[in-house]
Motif scaffolding. Structure first.
Motif, PDB file in Angstrom:
ATOM      1  N   HIS A 107      -4.770   2.785  -8.449  1.00 54.22           N
ATOM      2  CA  HIS A 107      -4.384   4.095  -7.920  1.00 54.22           C
ATOM      3  C   HIS A 107      -5.592   5.000  -7.898  1.00 54.22           C
ATOM      4  N   THR A 108      -5.757   5.726  -6.811  1.00 55.44           N
ATOM      5  CA  THR A 108      -6.848   6.695  -6.759  1.00 55.44           C
ATOM      6  C   THR A 108      -6.361   7.964  -6.067  1.00 55.44           C
ATOM      7  N   VAL A 109      -6.839   9.101  -6.533  1.00 58.91           N
ATOM      8  CA  VAL A 109      -6.457  10.399  -5.957  1.00 58.91           C
ATOM      9  C   VAL A 109      -7.728  11.192  -5.694  1.00 58.91           C
ATOM     10  N   GLU A 110      -7.798  11.859  -4.555  1.00 54.70           N
ATOM     11  CA  GLU A 110      -8.940  12.752  -4.342  1.00 54.70           C
ATOM     12  C   GLU A 110      -8.516  13.960  -3.517  1.00 54.70           C
ATOM     13  N   ASP A 111      -9.330  15.004  -3.534  1.00 52.92           N
ATOM     14  CA  ASP A 111      -9.033  16.200  -2.743  1.00 52.92           C
ATOM     15  C   ASP A 111      -9.124  15.873  -1.260  1.00 52.92           C
ATOM     16  N   CYS A 112      -8.234  16.457  -0.486  1.00 48.84           N
ATOM     17  CA  CYS A 112      -8.229  16.208   0.956  1.00 48.84           C
ATOM     18  C   CYS A 112      -7.347  17.272   1.594  1.00 48.84           C
ATOM     19  N   ASP A 113      -7.871  17.945   2.608  1.00 49.67           N
ATOM     20  CA  ASP A 113      -7.120  19.018   3.248  1.00 49.67           C
ATOM     21  C   ASP A 113      -6.346  18.454   4.435  1.00 49.67           C
ATOM     22  N   VAL A 114      -5.011  18.493   4.342  1.00 46.08           N
ATOM     23  CA  VAL A 114      -4.182  17.891   5.382  1.00 46.08           C
ATOM     24  C   VAL A 114      -4.394  18.589   6.729  1.00 46.08           C
ATOM     25  N   ARG A 115      -4.891  19.832   6.686  1.00 53.32           N
ATOM     26  CA  ARG A 115      -5.083  20.607   7.918  1.00 53.32           C
ATOM     27  C   ARG A 115      -6.221  20.080   8.785  1.00 53.32           C
ATOM     28  N   GLN A 116      -6.999  19.106   8.259  1.00 53.23           N
ATOM     29  CA  GLN A 116      -8.008  18.466   9.101  1.00 53.23           C
ATOM     30  C   GLN A 116      -7.382  17.725  10.280  1.00 53.23           C
ATOM     31  N   GLY A 117      -6.108  17.375  10.140  1.00 51.91           N
ATOM     32  CA  GLY A 117      -5.439  16.635  11.233  1.00 51.91           C
ATOM     33  C   GLY A 117      -5.344  15.152  10.919  1.00 51.91           C
ATOM     34  N   PRO A 118      -4.538  14.439  11.699  1.00 48.89           N
ATOM     35  CA  PRO A 118      -4.211  13.050  11.354  1.00 48.89           C
ATOM     36  C   PRO A 118      -5.406  12.093  11.391  1.00 48.89           C
ATOM     37  N   HIS A 119      -6.313  12.225  12.364  1.00 45.22           N
ATOM     38  CA  HIS A 119      -7.373  11.218  12.463  1.00 45.22           C
ATOM     39  C   HIS A 119      -8.310  11.217  11.270  1.00 45.22           C
ATOM     40  N   PRO A 120      -8.897  12.377  10.904  1.00 43.74           N
ATOM     41  CA  PRO A 120      -9.770  12.357   9.714  1.00 43.74           C
ATOM     42  C   PRO A 120      -9.016  11.971   8.437  1.00 43.74           C
ATOM     43  N   VAL A 121      -7.793  12.481   8.270  1.00 41.02           N
ATOM     44  CA  VAL A 121      -7.068  12.204   7.022  1.00 41.02           C
ATOM     45  C   VAL A 121      -6.716  10.720   6.942  1.00 41.02           C
ATOM     46  N   LEU A 122      -6.200  10.148   8.038  1.00 41.00           N
ATOM     47  CA  LEU A 122      -5.803   8.742   7.988  1.00 41.00           C
ATOM     48  C   LEU A 122      -7.022   7.818   7.932  1.00 41.00           C
ATOM     49  N   ARG A 123      -8.174   8.281   8.470  1.00 36.98           N
ATOM     50  CA  ARG A 123      -9.400   7.497   8.326  1.00 36.98           C
ATOM     51  C   ARG A 123      -9.785   7.408   6.848  1.00 36.98           C
ATOM     52  N   ARG A 124      -9.681   8.560   6.156  1.00 36.16           N
ATOM     53  CA  ARG A 124     -10.003   8.568   4.721  1.00 36.16           C
ATOM     54  C   ARG A 124      -9.000   7.712   3.938  1.00 36.16           C
ATOM     55  N   LEU A 169       0.863  -1.187   0.000  1.00 32.13           N
ATOM     56  CA  LEU A 169       0.000   0.000   0.000  1.00 32.13           C
ATOM     57  C   LEU A 169       0.897   1.234   0.000  1.00 32.13           C
ATOM     58  N   ALA A 170       0.634   2.146  -0.907  1.00 35.13           N
ATOM     59  CA  ALA A 170       1.468   3.337  -1.015  1.00 35.13           C
ATOM     60  C   ALA A 170       0.575   4.566  -0.972  1.00 35.13           C
ATOM     61  N   VAL A 171       0.907   5.506  -0.084  1.00 35.41           N
ATOM     62  CA  VAL A 171       0.041   6.663   0.158  1.00 35.41           C
ATOM     63  C   VAL A 171       0.842   7.943  -0.045  1.00 35.41           C
ATOM     64  N   ASP A 172       0.248   8.901  -0.738  1.00 32.59           N
ATOM     65  CA  ASP A 172       0.895  10.192  -0.977  1.00 32.59           C
ATOM     66  C   ASP A 172      -0.029  11.285  -0.458  1.00 32.59           C
ATOM     67  N   VAL A 173       0.262  11.787   0.742  1.00 31.57           N
ATOM     68  CA  VAL A 173      -0.546  12.862   1.315  1.00 31.57           C
ATOM     69  C   VAL A 173       0.075  14.194   0.907  1.00 31.57           C
ATOM     70  N   GLY A 174      -0.676  14.993   0.151  1.00 33.46           N
ATOM     71  CA  GLY A 174      -0.223  16.338  -0.188  1.00 33.46           C
ATOM     72  C   GLY A 174      -0.944  17.345   0.697  1.00 33.46           C
ATOM     73  N   ALA A 175      -0.694  18.631   0.463  1.00 33.65           N
ATOM     74  CA  ALA A 175      -1.371  19.653   1.272  1.00 33.65           C
ATOM     75  C   ALA A 175      -2.868  19.621   1.024  1.00 33.65           C
ATOM     76  N   THR A 176      -3.282  19.359  -0.221  1.00 37.01           N
ATOM     77  CA  THR A 176      -4.697  19.470  -0.582  1.00 37.01           C
ATOM     78  C   THR A 176      -5.236  18.230  -1.273  1.00 37.01           C
ATOM     79  N   SER A 177      -4.458  17.146  -1.294  1.00 35.41           N
ATOM     80  CA  SER A 177      -4.935  15.936  -1.960  1.00 35.41           C
ATOM     81  C   SER A 177      -4.333  14.718  -1.286  1.00 35.41           C
ATOM     82  N   VAL A 178      -4.946  13.565  -1.536  1.00 33.72           N
ATOM     83  CA  VAL A 178      -4.356  12.328  -1.048  1.00 33.72           C
ATOM     84  C   VAL A 178      -4.466  11.292  -2.160  1.00 33.72           C
ATOM     85  N   GLY A 179      -3.366  10.565  -2.382  1.00 39.67           N
ATOM     86  CA  GLY A 179      -3.360   9.492  -3.370  1.00 39.67           C
ATOM     87  C   GLY A 179      -3.063   8.190  -2.661  1.00 39.67           C
TER      88      GLY A 179
END
Lengths: 402, 402
Positions: free
Chosen positions: B110-127, B87-97
């Motif tokens: 492979h999938t990429v979608e918009d995601c705001d890293v400023r939400q913090g680790p729990h919501p981002v890592l849940r997504r 599993l390979a994850v690329d968290v950017g400032a405004t997207s996650v792949g």
């Protein structure tokens, strides 16, 4: 000399990789018992014994007094043979230093004199050979390796300077073969700043640091980069050439022919030029006196005037230090080194310069990159270059030639 | 799953250093016969046979069709087991792949979608976990490793971001343990730009290059440094953080809180800001339309306007590219790399930007440092980060834990 292995640039002194590791370990950490050597090299005791015996036979190591007891019987220490000698040469733009060291790169004799590198390789290397002959008499022994630092880009693999901006006549002149033929030993040729960085890394202020930048401010400005304990040279051997980073497309002309280089603003030549202008402007009595006495002003004069509180001279050093500091700040953010060491002749301007560089770096670089970053002056002064050259020389001599 | 070794972050998949080298060689160079493996690893054939048998038993390698005859009897090829998954994850400032790769880091889904890293680790890592669960269905197999890139300074050894300027809530949050607990496999955590640099190094435009700089221009600006084929991280893990190199003590305010950073002049956020100002000034009809439609302007809008010949937008890219180019020119003089790769979202502005950077570097850096220096756009685009993350993941999984 019977029993001493042929130490020409063609033939290796060592026969196995284990011998390379053993000699290097003794150089870096001093005398050790066979038991310690076996533990550090992860080799069976019999193998260590055989390698030590072979190196003893050819005169590269010798056994010394007993080591501290570890409970069992007392064992003798193995050390690099005390009569091994290394010639180490530091060619700067306007000076040449020659030293004789032992195989642990300890300086036994050292001499420095003025010498203009622009005379070309034959006159300069002839003078180096004369100084070497003289100084070898002061610390006689068996010559096993030589190292030389040159003030320009060097192809480390080929043993020569390549397209050096301030060294007319040296371009692709094979310094390694020339000196190897003269001295009959392996010769390592490196950039002078790389050698100084290695010197500080192994015997100076950066002894416990694996990743450091050594910024040399002499006639020119350069940087030696040590990463993971080794000099990083870049793909063409020009890594660290920060003197020609351009600060301004419309700045002063540089010795390299371009304009606005860091070196054209700061460094020995720029300080001398600006010091003379200051003397002529009447805004510095200290420098006016120096100019009247000798018709010129040197970077050293500027330093002395600044130390005496001459306002104009202090400003010259502050301006230059600030510009240098801005460049160093960017490089610290980029490289995140463990230490920055400032050395070279102009560095003897000392603490005023250091204060400016520190202020720029701590203010401008990332807090994480500067949190534990010492920015310090060189400890070794003008022996840094020869110690580093001796280090490269022994590295080369202790390595199996492929 | 019986027979598969426990692949938790606590336990190593491999039992010997030879297995590490064998798996790494198969990943890097593809299937090989036992004879080739023995030659490349300098191991006796019996030893290779035993290691391959053991790795086959635990499901890490498998034997495939016969290799090309080398005169003797036909031998079968050994390759990494085809059902291993990373599993390979690329968290950017405004997207996650999120991607699933095989053990050779070949992307299978492979999938990429918009995601705001400023939400913090729990919501981002849940997504991230939801996306990973979904995408694993597209390429099912045995999960053996995971890797993740984060848009800030990372302590690679500890597996967490440290004092990241644009990632509130992530400081010292243990991403490695969190994901390791979730997925039950070794997890490698790195800076996103380092991951992109590794991706280009192993599967992209820098395949044959050992020393390279990867400059990412996304929302922010960063640089991944690969030296001797490995990511260089610096002593605090912040090496390559060029976005906060200060260009001007009185420049625009940066997201990091300082002023005059490169990132405050260029990069996605700065382009969007300057594009909106341009739209409001009436000097760009293209951008005025974008602003009227959505109330804001993005870096992408500026790129589209420039591509359509909008004079103001072209100037924004030229100015930014020139500033970036000056920084890159200094770093090229300093590091003397073998290649500069430009990537990240804003790099899709493409050739206008590339032309400005090239012009600045070729004009300002040392001729020796630029003589053979390609400055090129990323080949992998938005898969660079996940391929690099998969590379770090397999490196970690294939290594003996100490």
């Amino acid at each position: 000399m019977s029993g001493v292995p042929t130490a020409s640039s063609e033939h290796s002194m060592v026969e196995t990789r284990h011998q390379t590791r053993l000699l290097t370990l003794l150089r870096d950490e001093g005398p050790m018992s066979r038991v310690e050597l076996g533990e550090r090299l992860e080799l069976p005791r019999a193998r260590v014994g055989a390698e030590v015996a072979r190196l003893d036979e050819v005169g590269l190591v010798e056994t010394a007094g007993p080591s501290a007891s570890r409970g069992g019987r007392r064992s003798t220490l193995v050390r690099l043979a005390g009569d091994l000698r290394v010639l180490a040469v530091d060619v700067g733009a306007t000076s040449v230093g020659v030293a004789v060291t032992d195989a642990s790169c300890e300086v036994l004799a050292h001499t420095v004199e003025d010498c203009d590198v622009r005379q070309g390789p034959h006159p300069v290397l002839r003078r180096v050979a004369e100084l070497a002959a003289k100084i070898r008499d002061e610390a006689p022994g068996k010559l096993v390796a030589a190292g030389i630092g040159l003030p320009g880009p060097v192809s480390f693999a080929e043993g020569m300077a390549v397209a050096p901006p301030i060294m007319p006549g040296w371009d692709r002149f094979n310094v390694r073969d020339h000196l190897g033929g003269l001295w009959g030993c392996p010769v390592a040729v490196d950039n002078d700043v790389n050698a100084m960085a290695l010197g500080e890394r192994h015997a100076g202020v950066a002894r416990s640091t694996e990743d450091l930048m050594f910024v040399k401010i002499g006639t020119g400005i350069g940087c030696g980069i040590v990463l993971g304990g080794k000099v990083y040279r870049g793909v063409a051997g020009t890594a660290g050439d920060i003197g020609h980073i351009r600060l301004d497309d419309y700045g002063p002309t540089c010795a390299c022919g371009e304009v606005g280089c860091l070196e054209a603003y700061f460094g020995g030549a720029a300080l001398a030029r600006d010091g003379l202008a200051l003397a002529r402007s009447g805004r510095s009595t200290h420098l006016a006196e120096a100019a009247a006495e000798r018709g010129s002003v040197t970077a050293r004069d500027v330093g002395l005037a600044a130390a005496a509180g001459d306002f104009g001279a202090v400003n010259l050093i502050r301006d230059g230090g600030r510009r240098l500091g801005h460049v160093v700040a960017s490089l610290v953010s980029f490289l995140n080194p463990g230490m920055v060491v400032i050395g070279g002749g102009v560095a003897q301007l000392g603490h005023q310069l250091l204060a400016e560089v520190r202020s720029a770096v701590y203010r401008r670089s990332l807090p994480l990159a500067t949190g534990n970053l010492p920015i310090v002056l060189s400890e070794l002064g003008d022996t840094a270059g020869v110690i580093g050259a001796a280090w490269s020389a022994t590295d080369r001599a202790f390595t199996l030639s492929s």
